[in-house]
Design a protein around this motif. Sequence first.
Motif, PDB file in Angstrom:
ATOM      1  N   ASP A 203       3.987  21.060   7.915  1.00 27.63           N
ATOM      2  CA  ASP A 203       5.309  20.689   8.440  1.00 27.63           C
ATOM      3  C   ASP A 203       5.722  19.362   7.791  1.00 27.63           C
ATOM      4  N   PRO A 204       6.684  19.366   6.869  1.00 29.88           N
ATOM      5  CA  PRO A 204       7.071  18.131   6.170  1.00 29.88           C
ATOM      6  C   PRO A 204       7.553  17.032   7.105  1.00 29.88           C
ATOM      7  N   GLU A 205       8.240  17.395   8.173  1.00 27.84           N
ATOM      8  CA  GLU A 205       8.738  16.379   9.110  1.00 27.84           C
ATOM      9  C   GLU A 205       7.580  15.680   9.815  1.00 27.84           C
ATOM     10  N   LEU A 206       6.589  16.466  10.239  1.00 25.94           N
ATOM     11  CA  LEU A 206       5.423  15.872  10.903  1.00 25.94           C
ATOM     12  C   LEU A 206       4.619  15.019   9.923  1.00 25.94           C
ATOM     13  N   VAL A 207       4.578  15.437   8.662  1.00 26.77           N
ATOM     14  CA  VAL A 207       3.901  14.643   7.637  1.00 26.77           C
ATOM     15  C   VAL A 207       4.523  13.257   7.546  1.00 26.77           C
ATOM     16  N   GLU A 208       5.848  13.198   7.470  1.00 31.12           N
ATOM     17  CA  GLU A 208       6.529  11.908   7.354  1.00 31.12           C
ATOM     18  C   GLU A 208       6.328  11.054   8.599  1.00 31.12           C
ATOM     19  N   ILE A 209       6.315  11.687   9.753  1.00 30.79           N
ATOM     20  CA  ILE A 209       6.061  10.946  11.000  1.00 30.79           C
ATOM     21  C   ILE A 209       4.665  10.331  10.968  1.00 30.79           C
ATOM     22  N   ASP A 210       3.669  11.120  10.556  1.00 34.20           N
ATOM     23  CA  ASP A 210       2.283  10.628  10.501  1.00 34.20           C
ATOM     24  C   ASP A 210       2.128   9.507   9.476  1.00 34.20           C
ATOM     25  N   VAL A 211       2.804   9.632   8.337  1.00 31.29           N
ATOM     26  CA  VAL A 211       2.748   8.591   7.308  1.00 31.29           C
ATOM     27  C   VAL A 211       3.272   7.272   7.861  1.00 31.29           C
ATOM     28  N   GLU A 212       4.402   7.316   8.545  1.00 28.69           N
ATOM     29  CA  GLU A 212       4.987   6.091   9.102  1.00 28.69           C
ATOM     30  C   GLU A 212       4.098   5.497  10.184  1.00 28.69           C
ATOM     31  N   GLU A 213       3.515   6.368  11.010  1.00 30.40           N
ATOM     32  CA  GLU A 213       2.638   5.871  12.082  1.00 30.40           C
ATOM     33  C   GLU A 213       1.391   5.202  11.502  1.00 30.40           C
ATOM     34  N   LEU A 214       0.825   5.789  10.453  1.00 26.41           N
ATOM     35  CA  LEU A 214      -0.340   5.182   9.824  1.00 26.41           C
ATOM     36  C   LEU A 214       0.002   3.836   9.199  1.00 26.41           C
ATOM     37  N   TYR A 215       1.174   3.740   8.609  1.00 33.19           N
ATOM     38  CA  TYR A 215       1.596   2.471   8.015  1.00 33.19           C
ATOM     39  C   TYR A 215       1.753   1.397   9.098  1.00 33.19           C
ATOM     40  N   LYS A 216       2.391   1.751  10.198  1.00 36.82           N
ATOM     41  CA  LYS A 216       2.587   0.799  11.284  1.00 36.82           C
ATOM     42  C   LYS A 216       1.256   0.419  11.941  1.00 36.82           C
ATOM     43  N   ARG A 221       0.911  -4.244  10.313  1.00 34.74           N
ATOM     44  CA  ARG A 221       0.601  -5.125  11.441  1.00 34.74           C
ATOM     45  C   ARG A 221      -0.626  -5.976  11.167  1.00 34.74           C
ATOM     46  N   LEU A 222      -0.785  -7.004  11.997  1.00 34.55           N
ATOM     47  CA  LEU A 222      -1.991  -7.826  11.960  1.00 34.55           C
ATOM     48  C   LEU A 222      -3.040  -7.114  12.805  1.00 34.55           C
ATOM     49  N   GLY A 223      -4.142  -6.774  12.185  1.00 36.23           N
ATOM     50  CA  GLY A 223      -5.119  -5.963  12.894  1.00 36.23           C
ATOM     51  C   GLY A 223      -4.831  -4.487  12.673  1.00 36.23           C
ATOM     52  N   THR A 224      -5.615  -3.629  13.313  1.00 36.17           N
ATOM     53  CA  THR A 224      -5.490  -2.186  13.096  1.00 36.17           C
ATOM     54  C   THR A 224      -5.456  -1.452  14.424  1.00 36.17           C
ATOM     55  N   ASP A 225      -4.551  -0.498  14.536  1.00 40.69           N
ATOM     56  CA  ASP A 225      -4.524   0.385  15.700  1.00 40.69           C
ATOM     57  C   ASP A 225      -5.402   1.589  15.385  1.00 40.69           C
ATOM     58  N   GLU A 226      -6.670   1.477  15.708  1.00 34.67           N
ATOM     59  CA  GLU A 226      -7.633   2.520  15.351  1.00 34.67           C
ATOM     60  C   GLU A 226      -7.327   3.854  16.014  1.00 34.67           C
ATOM     61  N   LEU A 256      -4.120   6.146   0.573  1.00 35.05           N
ATOM     62  CA  LEU A 256      -4.571   6.047   1.957  1.00 35.05           C
ATOM     63  C   LEU A 256      -6.049   5.693   2.054  1.00 35.05           C
ATOM     64  N   ASP A 257      -6.845   6.102   1.069  1.00 27.00           N
ATOM     65  CA  ASP A 257      -8.265   5.745   1.112  1.00 27.00           C
ATOM     66  C   ASP A 257      -8.473   4.241   0.944  1.00 27.00           C
ATOM     67  N   LYS A 258      -7.592   3.589   0.162  1.00 27.80           N
ATOM     68  CA  LYS A 258      -7.679   2.135   0.031  1.00 27.80           C
ATOM     69  C   LYS A 258      -7.242   1.435   1.311  1.00 27.80           C
ATOM     70  N   VAL A 259      -6.310   2.037   2.016  1.00 29.37           N
ATOM     71  CA  VAL A 259      -5.897   1.494   3.312  1.00 29.37           C
ATOM     72  C   VAL A 259      -7.064   1.551   4.288  1.00 29.37           C
ATOM     73  N   VAL A 260      -7.738   2.697   4.321  1.00 27.92           N
ATOM     74  CA  VAL A 260      -8.900   2.850   5.200  1.00 27.92           C
ATOM     75  C   VAL A 260      -9.970   1.828   4.843  1.00 27.92           C
ATOM     76  N   ASP A 261     -10.195   1.628   3.558  1.00 29.66           N
ATOM     77  CA  ASP A 261     -11.225   0.693   3.099  1.00 29.66           C
ATOM     78  C   ASP A 261     -10.917  -0.739   3.523  1.00 29.66           C
ATOM     79  N   SER A 262      -9.634  -1.114   3.501  1.00 31.44           N
ATOM     80  CA  SER A 262      -9.266  -2.494   3.826  1.00 31.44           C
ATOM     81  C   SER A 262      -9.085  -2.721   5.321  1.00 31.44           C
ATOM     82  N   GLU A 263      -8.807  -1.653   6.070  1.00 28.42           N
ATOM     83  CA  GLU A 263      -8.486  -1.814   7.488  1.00 28.42           C
ATOM     84  C   GLU A 263      -9.661  -1.554   8.427  1.00 28.42           C
TER      85      GLU A 263
END
Length: 355
Positions: A203-216, A221-226, A256-263
């Motif tokens: 579902d492309p719409e759900l993909v975009e929602i998940d991408v934005e949520e992961l970014y936020k 943000r400062l810190g991570t919402d695990e 996204l793997d680099k985001v996981v590595d840094s967060e």
Amino acid sequence: MASITVPSEPPPPRQDAKDLRRAFEDRDKPAIIKILAHRDGSQRALIQQEYRAMYCVDLSTQIESDLWGHLKEGLLLWLPDPTTRDVNLLRDALTPETTTIIMDQPKEPTTDEQPDPTTDEPPDPKSDQPENLTRTRIDETTVIEIICSRDSSEMQAIRQAYDSEEGTTPLDETISQWFAGDCQMLLLSCIGDKLEYDEPEVDPELVEIDVEELYKAGEKRLGTDEDVFIRIFTQRSWPHLAAVYDSYKKTYDKSLDKVVDSETTGNFRFALETILNCAVNRPKYYAKGLRQAMKGLGTSDTTLIFIVVTRAEIDMEHIKAEYKKKYHKKLEKAIHSDTSGNYRLFLEALVGHTD
């Protein structure tokens, strides 16, 4: 796609059992490999039943007593079907091992050391003797590797088989006992009953929602919402998560793997990375693991055996293609140069040959 070759008309299991018995008596290891490495999981199960009925001994016990080294290790891992094998690996990994840490001994008292004036007693050299420490641990890496590298349907079969054995503590309770925090929540979510989104179509719409949520939840943000990472990584189908990976890179110019590595850190990071890598390209994930096992001086035979045995009936042909694409060398040639003897013969039988 599996890499093992099975005869179009294999002998009856009873005949295979007889031939195996003769091979053990003659110490004919190539004959043992020729039979077992060319039978699928259901066929191996029938052979084991016949062997036990005919000779009053488990085939695994026969292998344990008559073989040794890496060949024995590989064949014992190969005997069960894939689901049963994963259950056995999980059960072994979740069985705690206790080690004793020997503490430094105190310095010996000198002969001219004076008695304690309040007691008129000489110093007791044992009074300051430190107690040795004991540490009880499980194989966390193997637990995470299996749970996070299996898709939803595979994991449900594993959990059902694990929990069905009489006298077994349920898998979720065992995980809760040995893991804590974010990693515990992630693993429990992975073995849960049903994904929030497990549709065959992305579902492309759900993909975009998940991408934005992961970014936020991470970079913005400062810190991570695990909790957000846990929910999206464990409650989405792998095709959906692969689409999230691609979209994140296009949207924010960072993988996204680099985001996981840094967060994230520790076991939680390892679990997230395993899920992501397998969702995006599981054969490539295992090709990298095989390369690491055979890279440089020496070989990590445990890793080599683990990957070859556990993937031979599932996707080894795809792994071979990824290995050739990335490292410009056939996997079977790499294995041939890093192993020897009957151990090599066994691995090559499972991996097969590419034209």
